[in-house]
Design an enzyme around this catalytic site. Structure first.
Site, PDB file in Angstrom:
ATOM      1  N   LEU A  38       0.860  -1.184   0.000  1.00 25.37           N
ATOM      2  CA  LEU A  38       0.000   0.000   0.000  1.00 25.37           C
ATOM      3  C   LEU A  38       0.896   1.234   0.000  1.00 25.37           C
ATOM      4  CD1 LEU A  38      -2.708  -0.909   2.657  1.00 25.37           C
ATOM      5  CD2 LEU A  38      -3.078  -0.628   0.199  1.00 25.37           C
ATOM      6  N   CYS A  42       4.793   6.234  -5.098  1.00 22.16           N
ATOM      7  CA  CYS A  42       5.119   7.475  -4.382  1.00 22.16           C
ATOM      8  C   CYS A  42       5.757   7.155  -3.027  1.00 22.16           C
ATOM      9  CB  CYS A  42       3.856   8.306  -4.213  1.00 22.16           C
ATOM     10  SG  CYS A  42       4.134   9.809  -3.296  1.00 22.16           S
ATOM     11  N   GLY A 190      14.989  15.306 -17.258  1.00 23.42           N
ATOM     12  CA  GLY A 190      13.658  15.721 -16.806  1.00 23.42           C
ATOM     13  C   GLY A 190      13.639  15.823 -15.281  1.00 23.42           C
ATOM     14  N   ILE A 192      12.918  13.688 -12.740  1.00 25.24           N
ATOM     15  CA  ILE A 192      13.595  12.663 -11.939  1.00 25.24           C
ATOM     16  C   ILE A 192      15.110  12.750 -12.148  1.00 25.24           C
ATOM     17  CG2 ILE A 192      13.889  10.150 -11.608  1.00 25.24           C
ATOM     18  CD1 ILE A 192      10.871   9.864 -12.093  1.00 25.24           C
ATOM     19  N   GLU A 211      20.978  14.941 -22.029  1.00 24.95           N
ATOM     20  CA  GLU A 211      19.582  15.263 -22.357  1.00 24.95           C
ATOM     21  C   GLU A 211      19.436  15.402 -23.867  1.00 24.95           C
ATOM     22  OE1 GLU A 211      16.434  15.614 -21.039  1.00 24.95           O
ATOM     23  OE2 GLU A 211      15.940  16.199 -23.097  1.00 24.95           O
ATOM     24  N   VAL A 245      21.820   9.709 -27.114  1.00 29.36           N
ATOM     25  CA  VAL A 245      22.551   8.551 -26.584  1.00 29.36           C
ATOM     26  C   VAL A 245      22.475   7.398 -27.580  1.00 29.36           C
ATOM     27  CG1 VAL A 245      22.470   6.803 -24.758  1.00 29.36           C
ATOM     28  CG2 VAL A 245      22.245   9.227 -24.180  1.00 29.36           C
ATOM     29  N   ARG A 280       7.981   7.167 -17.851  1.00 29.60           N
ATOM     30  CA  ARG A 280       7.334   6.011 -17.221  1.00 29.60           C
ATOM     31  C   ARG A 280       6.170   5.547 -18.083  1.00 29.60           C
ATOM     32  NH1 ARG A 280       8.782   5.094 -11.979  1.00 29.60           N
ATOM     33  NH2 ARG A 280       6.743   4.216 -11.474  1.00 29.60           N
ATOM     34  N   ASP A 319      -1.313   7.670 -12.697  1.00 28.32           N
ATOM     35  CA  ASP A 319      -0.289   7.498 -13.738  1.00 28.32           C
ATOM     36  C   ASP A 319      -0.771   6.629 -14.900  1.00 28.32           C
ATOM     37  OD1 ASP A 319       1.348   8.982 -12.123  1.00 28.32           O
ATOM     38  OD2 ASP A 319       2.978   7.504 -12.041  1.00 28.32           O
ATOM     39  N   HIS A 452       7.019  39.971   6.822  1.00 25.22           N
ATOM     40  CA  HIS A 452       8.449  40.258   6.639  1.00 25.22           C
ATOM     41  C   HIS A 452       9.220  39.787   7.861  1.00 25.22           C
ATOM     42  CE1 HIS A 452      12.028  42.345   5.347  1.00 25.22           C
ATOM     43  NE2 HIS A 452      12.136  42.868   6.560  1.00 25.22           N
TER      44      HIS A 452
HETATM   45  C1  LIG Z   1      11.677   8.684  -8.349  1.00 25.45           C
HETATM   46  C2  LIG Z   1      10.298   9.293  -8.363  1.00 25.45           C
HETATM   47  C3  LIG Z   1      10.052  10.440  -7.647  1.00 25.45           C
HETATM   48  C4  LIG Z   1       8.788  11.006  -7.642  1.00 25.45           C
HETATM   49  N1  LIG Z   1       8.581  12.138  -6.922  1.00 25.45           N
HETATM   50  C5  LIG Z   1       7.362  12.707  -6.918  1.00 25.45           C
HETATM   51  C6  LIG Z   1       7.109  13.860  -6.137  1.00 25.45           C
HETATM   52  O1  LIG Z   1       7.990  14.363  -5.442  1.00 25.45           O
HETATM   53  N2  LIG Z   1       5.877  14.396  -6.147  1.00 25.45           N
HETATM   54  C7  LIG Z   1       4.867  13.863  -6.909  1.00 25.45           C
HETATM   55  O2  LIG Z   1       3.766  14.399  -6.902  1.00 25.45           O
HETATM   56  N3  LIG Z   1       5.064  12.743  -7.653  1.00 25.45           N
HETATM   57  C8  LIG Z   1       6.280  12.166  -7.676  1.00 25.45           C
HETATM   58  N4  LIG Z   1       6.482  11.025  -8.395  1.00 25.45           N
HETATM   59  C9  LIG Z   1       5.356  10.472  -9.173  1.00 25.45           C
HETATM   60  C10 LIG Z   1       4.395   9.692  -8.265  1.00 25.45           C
HETATM   61  O3  LIG Z   1       5.110   8.687  -7.579  1.00 25.45           O
HETATM   62  C11 LIG Z   1       3.272   9.083  -9.085  1.00 25.45           C
HETATM   63  O4  LIG Z   1       2.663  10.081  -9.878  1.00 25.45           O
HETATM   64  C12 LIG Z   1       2.221   8.450  -8.203  1.00 25.45           C
HETATM   65  O5  LIG Z   1       2.786   7.417  -7.433  1.00 25.45           O
HETATM   66  C13 LIG Z   1       1.071   7.897  -9.036  1.00 25.45           C
HETATM   67  O6  LIG Z   1       0.146   7.280  -8.208  1.00 25.45           O
HETATM   68  P1  LIG Z   1      -0.786   6.097  -8.733  1.00 25.45           P
HETATM   69  O7  LIG Z   1      -1.692   5.768  -7.604  1.00 25.45           O
HETATM   70  O8  LIG Z   1      -1.372   6.462 -10.044  1.00 25.45           O
HETATM   71  O9  LIG Z   1       0.192   4.887  -9.060  1.00 25.45           O
HETATM   72  P2  LIG Z   1       1.269   4.110  -8.172  1.00 25.45           P
HETATM   73  O10 LIG Z   1       1.729   4.919  -7.031  1.00 25.45           O
HETATM   74  O11 LIG Z   1       2.270   3.611  -9.145  1.00 25.45           O
HETATM   75  O12 LIG Z   1       0.452   2.902  -7.568  1.00 25.45           O
HETATM   76  C14 LIG Z   1      -0.045   1.870  -8.340  1.00 25.45           C
HETATM   77  C15 LIG Z   1      -0.158   0.659  -7.462  1.00 25.45           C
HETATM   78  O13 LIG Z   1      -0.883  -0.341  -8.158  1.00 25.45           O
HETATM   79  C16 LIG Z   1      -0.307  -1.616  -7.888  1.00 25.45           C
HETATM   80  N5  LIG Z   1      -0.724  -2.501  -8.978  1.00 25.45           N
HETATM   81  C17 LIG Z   1      -0.424  -2.387 -10.285  1.00 25.45           C
HETATM   82  N6  LIG Z   1      -1.057  -3.356 -10.992  1.00 25.45           N
HETATM   83  C18 LIG Z   1      -1.765  -4.086 -10.102  1.00 25.45           C
HETATM   84  C19 LIG Z   1      -2.649  -5.197 -10.215  1.00 25.45           C
HETATM   85  N7  LIG Z   1      -2.943  -5.737 -11.398  1.00 25.45           N
HETATM   86  N8  LIG Z   1      -3.197  -5.699  -9.083  1.00 25.45           N
HETATM   87  C20 LIG Z   1      -2.928  -5.155  -7.871  1.00 25.45           C
HETATM   88  N9  LIG Z   1      -2.119  -4.087  -7.726  1.00 25.45           N
HETATM   89  C21 LIG Z   1      -1.564  -3.560  -8.816  1.00 25.45           C
HETATM   90  C22 LIG Z   1       1.177  -1.319  -7.818  1.00 25.45           C
HETATM   91  O14 LIG Z   1       1.862  -2.318  -7.078  1.00 25.45           O
HETATM   92  C23 LIG Z   1       1.185   0.037  -7.105  1.00 25.45           C
HETATM   93  O15 LIG Z   1       1.282  -0.113  -5.709  1.00 25.45           O
HETATM   94  C24 LIG Z   1       7.728  10.408  -8.395  1.00 25.45           C
HETATM   95  C25 LIG Z   1       7.974   9.229  -9.103  1.00 25.45           C
HETATM   96  C26 LIG Z   1       9.233   8.672  -9.086  1.00 25.45           C
HETATM   97  C27 LIG Z   1       9.464   7.397  -9.842  1.00 25.45           C
END
Ligand SMILES: Cc1cc2nc3c(=O)[nH]c(=O)nc-3n(C[C@H](O)[C@H](O)[C@H](O)COP(=O)(O)OP(=O)(O)OC[C@H]3O[C@@H](n4cnc5c(N)ncnc54)[C@H](O)[C@@H]3O)c2cc1C
Length: 473
Positions: A38, A42, A190, A192, A211, A245, A280, A319, A452
């Site tokens: 869970l 993020c 970008g 990340i 880049e 690259v 991603r 996402d 201030h």
């Molecule tokens: C290095 C990095 C840094 C980041 N920093 C930031 C930040 O500072 N601020 C910010 O706003 N965003 C940041 N992000 C982006 C952010 O993490 C994502 O936008 C966010 O997690 C998206 O949430 P989500 O719920 O859509 O997906 P996710 O967080 O990816 O969650 C999806 C979940 O679904 C589960 N899942 C997938 N398929 C199945 C299935 N078939 N059955 C059961 N479970 C499943 C996965 O295991 C996962 O736990 C960052 C991302 C990365 C990689």
């Protein structure tokens, strides 16, 4: 025996678990299916662990600079194992918090891989969900009235740059490095890529960023990406733009070597490790979309503004639908989707009201249109820009780089965009967010009194500067 629910959420990331909590508060009988932990990307592989590492890098850098504040210390040394331990303890604390919230909301959590099967008698449009349980027990069958797909995304690589987790990593592997490399090539400048470049440079790693485009942070306002280019260089990061690259040239031999075409020449780069941060892709494989009419375009699930897919009882957020891949976007979308399925009348999200933040040193935060996007849309604009070096609190902090830039419509005075680079701007952008939601003009932003000395005075000054009325510049 199959369990019946008002809502089954597929994926317990930020989008999924927040949506489940909102659903439970609205009285919907809710379950979450999560194949890993869970909190999702993020909490375990994104926002939180990366920011915990960035914070250690900041403390290390500031300790090295302590002398300029009149604090004399021995040269600090880095215990990277302890840095990683602290990161993990922040993640674990928050993970327990999310688990507790599920219990509090009486949300059933199924630990396993969820898949949408064909239509069910109970809800022909939502479909049955089968859960392949992590503990090897027999599949669970869930019969929901509504489904929310929140399966998130996974890091991409380039063909030829296979991720081996040791020499060639994505952020997933880099977050769990046992020790810092001496040097690193980061492919992709970008969000990340730049967060990692800043963090690793502050830890003392020699960093090269390659880049493809002419600018790093290409979606930011050009003034911001130019300033960040300057700031990264002053940290000692080698930033190479217009760098194509050549994946086939990758060689691994106690480190990596990679070639890139840079302005017509082939240049070779060597480092101990490589980090690939080139975007991603949505997790849409094997989740049963083929059993539905859900449309996928360019790899992302398509929805309407309330996040309904072509199957009206199956929603998708976060996402997996693309757009702004941010945690606060995923959770906001989740809330809108759930309120819509519970017959509420949520406001659709306006992307121009969404703040985006980069937690590098210095930080970047922005909202709304960039200067070039505003011009492309045909706005006749006026711009106010104010530097942190003229703000007392920035001098007190010893962090005077950067500025606040506000873009407004000359005709209507509407706020079009706010872009900041500098100290603590990720905490300051919410003022711009509120101003945008309330339709405030720059004059109204300036009318709200900024205490201030604070860094937020830069916002008030930039708002006044839109009409040439700044006080301290
Ligand atoms: C290095 C990095 C840094 C980041 N920093 C930031 C930040 O500072 N601020 C910010 O706003 N965003 C940041 N992000 C982006 C952010 O993490 C994502 O936008 C966010 O997690 C998206 O949430 P989500 O719920 O859509 O997906 P996710 O967080 O990816 O969650 C999806 C979940 O679904 C589960 N899942 C997938 N398929 C199945 C299935 N078939 N059955 C059961 N479970 C499943 C996965 O295991 C996962 O736990 C960052 C991302 C990365 C990689």
């Amino acid at each position: 025996m199959a369990q019946e629910y008002d809502l089954v959420v597929l994926g317990g990331g930020t989008g999924g678990y927040v949506a489940a909590i909102r659903a439970s508060k609205l009285g919907l009988k809710t379950a979450i299916v999560e194949k890993r932990e869970l909190g999702g990307t993020c909490l375990h592989r994104g926002c939180i662990p990366s920011k915990a590492l960035l914070r250690s890098a900041e403390v290390f850098r500031q300790t090295k600079e302590a002398d300029r504040f009149g604090v004399t210390t021995e040269a600090p040394t880095l215990n990277f194992a302890k840095v990683q331990e602290r990161k993990q303890s922040v993640v674990d604390t928050l993970h327990k918090g999310v688990q507790g919230l599920m219990k509090k909301g009486k949300i059933d959590v199924y630990e396993g891989f969820g898949r949408i099967l064909g239509p069910s008698i109970f809800s022909p449009t939502a479909g049955t969900i089968s859960v392949e349980m992590n503990n090897g027990e027999e599949n669970e069958m869930l019969i929901p009235k509504n489904v929310l797909v929140a399966t998130g995304s996974s890091p991409k690589s380039l063909p030829g740059l296979e991720i081996d987790g040791e020499y060639v990593m994505t952020s997933d592997e880099a977050l769990f490095m046992d020790e810092l490399p001496e040097s690193i090539v980061i492919v992709g400048g970008g969000v990340i890529g730049i967060e990692w470049a800043s963090m690793l440079a502050d830890f003392g790693v020699k960093v090269t960023v390659l880049e493809y485009l002419p600018h790093i942070l290409p979606t930011e306002d050009q003034d911001i990406s130019r300033e960040m280019m300057k700031q990264m260089k002053s940290k000692g990061v080698e930033v190479v733009t217009n760098a194509k690259v050549l994946p086939d040239s990758l060689e691994k031999n106690n480190g990596i070597s990679i070639k890139a075409e840079v302005e017509g020449e082939t240049v070779s780069y060597q480092a101990s490790r490589m980090l690939v941060s080139v975007g991603r892709s949505a997790n849409v494989t094997n989740i049963g979309l083929e059993n539905t009419d859900i449309q996928v375009e360019n790899g992302f699930i398509q929805t309407n503004k309330f996040y309904q897919t072509k199957e009206s009882h199956i929603y998708a957020i976060g996402d997996v639908i693309g757009g702004m891949q941010l945690a606060h976007v995923a959770s906001h979308e989740g809330i809108i989707a759930v309120e819509h399925m519970a017959d509420g009348s949520p406001h659709p999200m306006d992307p121009e009201q969404v703040p985006t933040c980069i937690y590098s040193n210095p930080e970047v935060a922005s909202l709304g249109l960039t200067e070039s996007a505003a011009k492309e849309k045909g706005f006749d604009i006026k711009v106010g820009k104010f530097p942190f070096k003229a703000i007392g609190k920035a001098l007190v902090y010893g962090e005077t780089e950067g500025f606040v830039k506000i873009i407004a419509d000359k005709k209507t005075d509407d706020l079009l965009g706010v872009h900041m680079v500098g100290p603590h701007v990720t905490d300051m952008i919410s003022e711009a967010g509120l101003a945008k939601v309330l339709d405030a003009t720059p004059w109204e932003i300036a009318e709200s009194i900024h205490p201030h000395p604070t860094l937020a005075e830069a916002i008030g000054e930039a708002a006044m500067a839109v009409d040439g009325n700044q006080i301290h510049g």
